[in-house]
Motif scaffolding. Sequence first.
Motif, PDB file in Angstrom:
ATOM      1  N   GLN A 142       0.422   9.288  -5.521  1.00 45.85           N
ATOM      2  CA  GLN A 142      -0.247  10.409  -4.852  1.00 45.85           C
ATOM      3  C   GLN A 142       0.749  11.506  -4.498  1.00 45.85           C
ATOM      4  O   GLN A 142       1.960  11.308  -4.555  1.00 45.85           O
TER       5      GLN A 142
ATOM      6  N   GLY B  27       0.819  -1.212   0.000  1.00 45.77           N
ATOM      7  CA  GLY B  27       0.000   0.000   0.000  1.00 45.77           C
ATOM      8  C   GLY B  27       0.851   1.258   0.000  1.00 45.77           C
ATOM      9  O   GLY B  27       0.552   2.221  -0.713  1.00 45.77           O
ATOM     10  N   ASN B  28       1.923   1.252   0.794  1.00 50.34           N
ATOM     11  CA  ASN B  28       2.813   2.403   0.825  1.00 50.34           C
ATOM     12  C   ASN B  28       3.431   2.652  -0.553  1.00 50.34           C
ATOM     13  O   ASN B  28       3.510   3.793  -1.012  1.00 50.34           O
TER      14      ASN B  28
ATOM     15  N   VAL C 146       0.755   4.183  -2.800  1.00 50.61           N
ATOM     16  CA  VAL C 146       0.395   5.563  -2.433  1.00 50.61           C
ATOM     17  C   VAL C 146       1.519   6.534  -2.765  1.00 50.61           C
ATOM     18  O   VAL C 146       1.277   7.572  -3.381  1.00 50.61           O
ATOM     19  N   TRP C 147       2.756   6.240  -2.374  1.00 47.99           N
ATOM     20  CA  TRP C 147       3.805   7.236  -2.608  1.00 47.99           C
ATOM     21  C   TRP C 147       4.134   7.388  -4.088  1.00 47.99           C
ATOM     22  O   TRP C 147       4.587   8.440  -4.526  1.00 47.99           O
TER      23      TRP C 147
ATOM     24  N   TRP D 252       0.448  11.043   0.780  1.00 48.41           N
ATOM     25  CA  TRP D 252       1.289   9.960   1.302  1.00 48.41           C
ATOM     26  C   TRP D 252       1.512  10.129   2.808  1.00 48.41           C
ATOM     27  O   TRP D 252       1.457   9.154   3.560  1.00 48.41           O
TER      28      TRP D 252
ATOM     29  N   TYR E 212      -1.410   8.900   4.576  1.00 49.27           N
ATOM     30  CA  TYR E 212      -1.422   7.432   4.571  1.00 49.27           C
ATOM     31  C   TYR E 212      -0.497   6.916   5.667  1.00 49.27           C
ATOM     32  O   TYR E 212      -0.839   5.999   6.408  1.00 49.27           O
TER      33      TYR E 212
END
Length: 191
Positions: free
Chosen positions: A149, A141-142, A145-146, A154, A157
Motif C-alpha cells: 500500500q 499485517g504491517n 500493508v507497508w 500504511w 494502518y
Amino acid sequence: MSPKLGRWVRLFVDYAGLAAFLVTIAVTGSAIAASWAVVAGSLAALAAGLVLEKRLAPMPLVTALFGVIFGGATLVFHDERIIKMKLTILDGGIALFLLTGALRGKNPLKALMGEAFHLPDPVVRTLTLRYALLFAALALGNEVVWRTQSTRVWALYKFPGTVVLIFLFALSQTPLILKHAEQEPEPGPEA
C-alpha cells in the motif's frame, strides 16, 4: 503544576512523537519527513517530561527510543522501509516475549497486568497465547500493508488501525476474563 496543566503535559509527553509523525505524513506523504518529525517530537516529549514532571515516563521513553533509533536509521540511510519495519519488529518482539515466556512456564502477561486482574494461571496462559498470536498477526499485517500500500495507507494502518484492532481484540477477551475473574470475598457481618 495545576492538575489541568498536568493533564496537558501528560498528553504531550505520551503522544507528541506519534502526533508529529501522523501530521507530517498526512501533509507530506513522506516517511522520510515523518521520521524527522517522530525523532523531534519524541525528543521534545522526553525533554518536557523531564523538565515539567521531573521524570522520564517509561512508555514515552521506549517510544522515543524506538522512534529515535528507527527514525534516525531511516534518515541516515534515506530509506523509508526502515521506519515502516519498526512496527513489525516491535509487534513481533512483543509476540516473541509473550510466547517465549509462556513456553518457559512463566506468565509474562500476568507480570504486565500486575494487580489489574485476578485470574487463575491457566486462564492467564490462555490469554498470553492469544495476545502472542494477536501481536504476531499485527506484525504480519504491517508487513503486508507497508509492502503493498501507499505510505499514507500504511500510516492509517499504524494509527488508528492497530489501536482499533487491539481494542477490539481486548473486547473479545472480556467474556473469558469475566467468566474466570476471582471474586473479592464479601465482607461478613460485623460481630
